[in-house]
Scaffold this motif. Structure first.
Motif, short mmCIF file in Angstrom:
data_model
loop_
_atom_site.label_atom_id
_atom_site.label_comp_id
_atom_site.label_asym_id
_atom_site.label_seq_id
_atom_site.Cartn_x
_atom_site.Cartn_y
_atom_site.Cartn_z
N SER A 160 0.81 -1.32 0.03
CA SER A 160 0.02 -0.06 0.11
C SER A 160 1.01 1.23 0.18
O SER A 160 2.02 1.17 0.30
CB SER A 160 -1.02 -0.14 1.11
N GLY A 161 0.21 2.18 -0.52
CA GLY A 161 1.23 3.55 -0.49
C GLY A 161 0.43 4.82 -0.70
O GLY A 161 -0.83 4.75 -0.92
N GLY A 162 0.90 5.83 -0.18
CA GLY A 162 0.15 7.25 -0.23
C GLY A 162 0.32 7.99 0.97
O GLY A 162 0.78 7.25 1.86
N PRO A 163 -0.11 8.95 0.96
CA PRO A 163 -0.68 9.59 -0.32
C PRO A 163 0.34 9.94 -1.41
O PRO A 163 1.40 10.32 -0.92
CB PRO A 163 -1.31 11.07 0.37
N VAL A 164 -0.19 10.04 -2.45
CA VAL A 164 0.66 10.14 -3.73
C VAL A 164 -0.02 11.22 -4.44
O VAL A 164 -1.38 11.40 -4.57
CB VAL A 164 0.65 8.88 -4.96
N TYR A 165 0.56 12.55 -4.68
CA TYR A 165 0.08 13.63 -5.20
C TYR A 165 0.15 13.88 -6.50
O TYR A 165 1.32 13.41 -7.29
CB TYR A 165 0.83 15.00 -4.32
N THR A 166 -0.85 14.36 -7.28
CA THR A 166 -0.71 14.64 -8.57
C THR A 166 -0.05 16.09 -9.03
O THR A 166 0.18 16.58 -7.91
CB THR A 166 -2.20 15.02 -9.18
N PRO A 167 0.35 16.28 -10.03
CA PRO A 167 1.06 17.70 -10.36
C PRO A 167 -0.20 18.49 -10.14
O PRO A 167 -0.95 18.30 -10.91
CB PRO A 167 1.49 17.48 -11.89
N GLU A 168 0.03 19.72 -9.70
CA GLU A 168 -0.81 20.57 -9.48
C GLU A 168 -1.03 21.53 -10.90
O GLU A 168 -0.32 21.78 -11.59
CB GLU A 168 -0.47 21.55 -8.36
N THR A 169 -2.18 21.53 -11.00
CA THR A 169 -2.44 22.37 -12.48
C THR A 169 -3.30 23.59 -12.05
O THR A 169 -4.29 23.61 -11.09
CB THR A 169 -3.84 21.44 -13.16
#
Length: 175
Positions: free
Chosen positions: A161-170
């Protein structure tokens, strides 16, 4: 007694030295990669109101066993939820395949696990792309960001399991 202890320590040190010289000792700096890794990318760093941006999530199997099951969630970051003038939604979802993109089969952006398709063999990846539509009347100069948690089960009954994984901010830019 003391000389016996020193002799044993000397033998242990000599054995460790020999193993290191011949490359048989484990390396202190070598770490196994995560059993499964989730990465994000975006096809644009900015989007104007009324526009779209594609967020891609790639799940890579770094183990020697198949991934049989994936559960993944995606949610807006706290800062994104604090901007009531930002209006957006996910309007599409596709799984990348050798024959092109196919529609997702999971339940959408809240639960993406089923969207990764069939078993993921060792060393392979699956990429799911969500289309993020920003409303034409959305506020400007705000960041839209998401975070994700995932859980993967492997054919050897192991899990990761993993996270939090963040998206690139738009960033929403005014036109």
């Amino acid at each position: 007694m003391r000389s016996s202890l020193l002799r044993r320590l000397g033998l242990t040190a000599a054995l460790a030295f020999v193993l290191t010289v011949f490359g048989l000792a484990p390396s202190a700096g070598a770490a196994d990669p995560a059993p499964a890794a989730l990465t994000f990318s975006a096809d644009s760093a900015t989007v104007t109101p009324g526009g779209t941006v594609n967020l891609s999530m790639t799940l890579t199997n770094n183990r020697t066993y198949d991934i049989w099951f994936v559960h993944q969630t995606i949610d807006p970051t706290w800062l994104t939820t604090q901007r009531p003038d930002l209006k957006y939604g996910f309007t599409g979802c596709g799984l990348a395949t050798a024959a092109g993109s196919t529609p997702c089969s999971g339940t959408g952006p809240a639960n993406l696990g089923g969207n990764y398709g069939a078993t993921i063999p060792p060393g392979q990846s699956r990429t799911v792309t969500l289309t993020l539509q920003v409303a034409a009347d959305s506020g400007c100069n705000g960041n839209i960001g998401f975070y994700s948690y995932y859980y993967a089960e492997f054919s050897d009954s192991g899990n990761s399991s993993g996270g939090p994984v963040y998206t690139p901010e738009t960033r929403v830019v005014c036109a």
